[in-house]
Design a protein around this motif. Structure first.
Motif, PDB file in Angstrom:
ATOM      1  N   GLN A  36      -0.059   5.523   7.951  1.00 52.83           N
ATOM      2  CA  GLN A  36      -0.216   6.613   6.848  1.00 52.83           C
ATOM      3  C   GLN A  36       1.200   6.584   5.627  1.00 52.83           C
ATOM      4  O   GLN A  36      -0.449   7.377   4.698  1.00 52.83           O
ATOM      5  CB  GLN A  36       1.247   8.062   7.803  1.00 52.83           C
ATOM      6  CG  GLN A  36       0.419   8.209   9.571  1.00 52.83           C
ATOM      7  CD  GLN A  36       1.129   8.829  10.573  1.00 52.83           C
ATOM      8  OE1 GLN A  36       2.038   8.855  10.633  1.00 52.83           O
ATOM      9  NE2 GLN A  36       0.243   9.271  10.772  1.00 52.83           N
ATOM     10  N   ARG A  37       1.457   5.920   5.677  1.00 52.11           N
ATOM     11  CA  ARG A  37       2.489   6.095   4.325  1.00 52.11           C
ATOM     12  C   ARG A  37       1.769   5.432   2.953  1.00 52.11           C
ATOM     13  O   ARG A  37       1.657   5.510   2.234  1.00 52.11           O
ATOM     14  CB  ARG A  37       3.971   4.833   4.545  1.00 52.11           C
ATOM     15  CG  ARG A  37       4.659   6.104   5.041  1.00 52.11           C
ATOM     16  CD  ARG A  37       5.905   5.533   4.484  1.00 52.11           C
ATOM     17  NE  ARG A  37       6.389   3.874   4.894  1.00 52.11           N
ATOM     18  CZ  ARG A  37       7.209   3.264   6.128  1.00 52.11           C
ATOM     19  NH1 ARG A  37       7.080   4.628   6.942  1.00 52.11           N
ATOM     20  NH2 ARG A  37       6.896   2.372   6.235  1.00 52.11           N
ATOM     21  N   ARG A  38       0.980   3.831   3.853  1.00 47.74           N
ATOM     22  CA  ARG A  38      -0.609   3.176   2.950  1.00 47.74           C
ATOM     23  C   ARG A  38      -1.766   3.629   2.504  1.00 47.74           C
ATOM     24  O   ARG A  38      -1.814   3.722   0.955  1.00 47.74           O
ATOM     25  CB  ARG A  38      -0.353   2.264   3.909  1.00 47.74           C
ATOM     26  CG  ARG A  38      -1.637   1.433   2.529  1.00 47.74           C
ATOM     27  CD  ARG A  38      -1.946  -0.606   3.153  1.00 47.74           C
ATOM     28  NE  ARG A  38      -0.482  -1.326   3.947  1.00 47.74           N
ATOM     29  CZ  ARG A  38      -0.131  -1.064   5.667  1.00 47.74           C
ATOM     30  NH1 ARG A  38      -1.000  -0.348   6.293  1.00 47.74           N
ATOM     31  NH2 ARG A  38       0.609  -1.811   5.613  1.00 47.74           N
ATOM     32  N   ALA A  39      -2.272   5.209   3.952  1.00 47.00           N
ATOM     33  CA  ALA A  39      -2.452   5.472   3.263  1.00 47.00           C
ATOM     34  C   ALA A  39      -2.714   6.917   2.502  1.00 47.00           C
ATOM     35  O   ALA A  39      -3.724   7.278   1.793  1.00 47.00           O
ATOM     36  CB  ALA A  39      -3.347   6.816   4.646  1.00 47.00           C
ATOM     37  N   GLY A  40      -1.409   7.028   2.651  1.00 43.39           N
ATOM     38  CA  GLY A  40      -0.704   8.656   1.394  1.00 43.39           C
ATOM     39  C   GLY A  40      -0.498   8.059   0.146  1.00 43.39           C
ATOM     40  O   GLY A  40      -1.053   8.195  -0.697  1.00 43.39           O
ATOM     41  N   ARG A  41      -0.272   6.310  -0.040  1.00 42.46           N
ATOM     42  CA  ARG A  41       0.072   6.000  -1.351  1.00 42.46           C
ATOM     43  C   ARG A  41      -1.287   5.717  -2.142  1.00 42.46           C
ATOM     44  O   ARG A  41      -0.744   6.000  -3.184  1.00 42.46           O
ATOM     45  CB  ARG A  41       1.369   5.003  -1.079  1.00 42.46           C
ATOM     46  CG  ARG A  41       1.309   3.910  -2.215  1.00 42.46           C
ATOM     47  CD  ARG A  41       2.727   3.134  -2.556  1.00 42.46           C
ATOM     48  NE  ARG A  41       1.446   2.015  -0.896  1.00 42.46           N
ATOM     49  CZ  ARG A  41       2.330   1.442   0.030  1.00 42.46           C
ATOM     50  NH1 ARG A  41       3.642   2.021   0.637  1.00 42.46           N
ATOM     51  NH2 ARG A  41       2.023   0.848   0.704  1.00 42.46           N
TER      52      ARG A  41
END
Length: 89
Positions: A36-41
């Protein structure tokens, strides 16, 4: 004494199995959170490029002054940040 040892062994085995199961679920949750963090980034990075493009188009069209183009860029970035937050949380 033999019965106690067998019960102890069974209890110990159950405890170890519970610990392994709990750790695997924690690992799974951590992996999901990382995705999720990677997708947000990724969304934020794409938004930055989109905001630059928006401002360049605005200035090239020469329909607005620099402050208005800057405001368009800010709004584009803010929208991207909100999308990234929606992905993470």
């Amino acid at each position: 004494m033999f019965t106690w040892n067998r019960e102890f062994t069974r209890g110990f085995t159950v405890a170890i199995a519970a610990i392994v199961l709990a750790m695997s679920s924690v690992h799974s949750a951590a992996t999901e959170q990382a995705q999720q963090r990677r997708a947000g980034r990724d969304v934020r990075q794409e938004t930055r490029q989109g905001a630059r493009h928006t401002k360049q188009e605005c200035r090239a069209a020469d329909q607005k002054n620099n402050a208005q183009c800057r405001q368009d860029k800010r709004q584009t970035k803010q929208h991207g940040r909100q999308v990234a937050r929606d992905i993470k949380y």
